[in-house]
Design an enzyme around this catalytic site. Structure first.
Site, PDB file in Angstrom:
ATOM      1  CG  HIS A 221      -9.685  -3.384  -1.686  1.00 43.24           C
ATOM      2  ND1 HIS A 221      -8.890  -3.496  -0.538  1.00 43.24           N
ATOM      3  CD2 HIS A 221     -10.114  -1.926  -1.810  1.00 43.24           C
ATOM      4  CE1 HIS A 221      -9.116  -2.293  -0.064  1.00 43.24           C
ATOM      5  NE2 HIS A 221      -9.933  -1.579  -0.563  1.00 43.24           N
TER       6      HIS A 221
ATOM      7  CG  HIS B  75      -8.273   5.565  -2.295  1.00 41.11           C
ATOM      8  ND1 HIS B  75      -7.482   6.019  -1.409  1.00 41.11           N
ATOM      9  CD2 HIS B  75      -8.704   4.421  -1.748  1.00 41.11           C
ATOM     10  CE1 HIS B  75      -7.195   5.034  -0.356  1.00 41.11           C
ATOM     11  NE2 HIS B  75      -8.021   4.216  -0.545  1.00 41.11           N
TER      12      HIS B  75
ATOM     13  CG  HIS C 221     -14.618  -1.600   0.218  1.00 39.64           C
ATOM     14  ND1 HIS C 221     -14.518  -0.292   1.210  1.00 39.64           N
ATOM     15  CD2 HIS C 221     -13.120  -1.361  -0.230  1.00 39.64           C
ATOM     16  CE1 HIS C 221     -13.212   0.564   1.413  1.00 39.64           C
ATOM     17  NE2 HIS C 221     -12.717  -0.030   0.388  1.00 39.64           N
TER      18      HIS C 221
ATOM     19  CG  ASP D  69      -6.716   0.343  -2.214  1.00 39.16           C
ATOM     20  OD1 ASP D  69      -5.926  -0.405  -2.751  1.00 39.16           O
ATOM     21  OD2 ASP D  69      -6.889   0.200  -0.851  1.00 39.16           O
ATOM     22  CG  ASP D  70     -11.803   1.810  -3.240  1.00 46.52           C
ATOM     23  OD1 ASP D  70     -11.675   0.756  -2.442  1.00 46.52           O
ATOM     24  OD2 ASP D  70     -11.684   2.965  -2.571  1.00 46.52           O
TER      25      ASP D  70
END
Length: 244
Positions: A109, A205, A113, A58-59
């Site tokens: 995503h 992450h 955010h 993610d991210d």
């Protein structure tokens, strides 16, 4: 006003308060659920007999960290799935293109955010469509799944996903959110290797300096699961194994 009337009104108020609290608690549980949403299709793990897992990140993308991760995955011969943030793609388009060029799966995503629990339909539409466009500009041509920021969703977001036939993907293993293991790469790897099951979706992450332990755990996770006979697949490949 009689005592009986006062007691009846007090009882009614307390009952209303109790129902309100129960409703808020139910909404909170629904918003944070990894296994259920009110509308549309959600996958947190695939029920399969095959020893396969999906490694997801993610991210980001983030300069430096993206390249380091891609180098690790290439050395291990693993394809992963990346849920990227639109604003980060916009800021670092080269890194997003490198992920797509390496043959990994790209997912949405959101753009900002932010938690999308109470967002309006217009805001949800903007978050998803803006990010989808950036993912396509990066050169990715496969299906775009969605992962809500912080895993939070309630009514509007699932409704929008269902209307547009977008698969929502969560996870069943998130080691770097467990305080007892998050700061230690060996503990993170050990947790994943010990708890992974056929069809597991692993979330990590690694796109920031504060996540060095997670980045360092990636090779050990891959090697440990391979030693147990597991094979790594993209989410598209994993979803294709779902039993009807």
């Amino acid at each position: 006003m009689s005592r009986r009337t006062i007691l009846m009104r007090l009882g009614t108020a307390l009952l209303f308060l109790l129902l309100l609290l129960l409703g808020l608690f139910g909404a909170w549980q629904l918003a944070r659920s990894r296994h259920f949403q009110l509308f549309g299709d959600l996958v947190d793990r695939v029920d399969t007999d095959q020893k396969v897992v999906a490694l997801t990140f993610d991210d980001g993308p983030s300069p430096g960290y993206t390249q380091a991760l891609l180098k690790t995955l290439a050395a291990q011969g693993v394809k992963a799935s990346f849920f990227l943030v639109g604003s980060a793609i916009e800021a670092h388009p080269l890194e997003a293109k490198l992920i797509a060029k390496a043959g990994h799966q790209l997912g949405n995503h959101s753009y900002s955010h932010q938690r999308m629990v109470l967002m309006s339909p217009a805001a949800v539409k903007e978050e998803l469509e803006r990010t989808n466009a950036l993912i396509r500009q990066a050169g990715y041509q496969g299906p775009i799944y969605f992962r809500p920021p912080y895993g939070k969703k309630l009514w509007v977001l699932p409704w929008f996903l269902a209307r547009h036939d977008i698969l929502s993907v969560t996870w069943d293993l998130e080691p770097d959110s467990h305080p007892k293991v998050a700061g230690n790469s060996a503990a993170i790897a050990r947790y994943v290797v010990d708890h992974a099951r056929p069809g597991s979706i692993i979330l990590l992450h690694v796109m920031f300096g504060s996540r060095q332990a997670s980045m360092a755990a990636v090779p050990a996770i891959i090697q440990g699961l391979k030693a147990k006979g597991y094979r790594f697949v993209t989410l598209k490949e994993l979803v294709a194994l779902r039993k009807s």
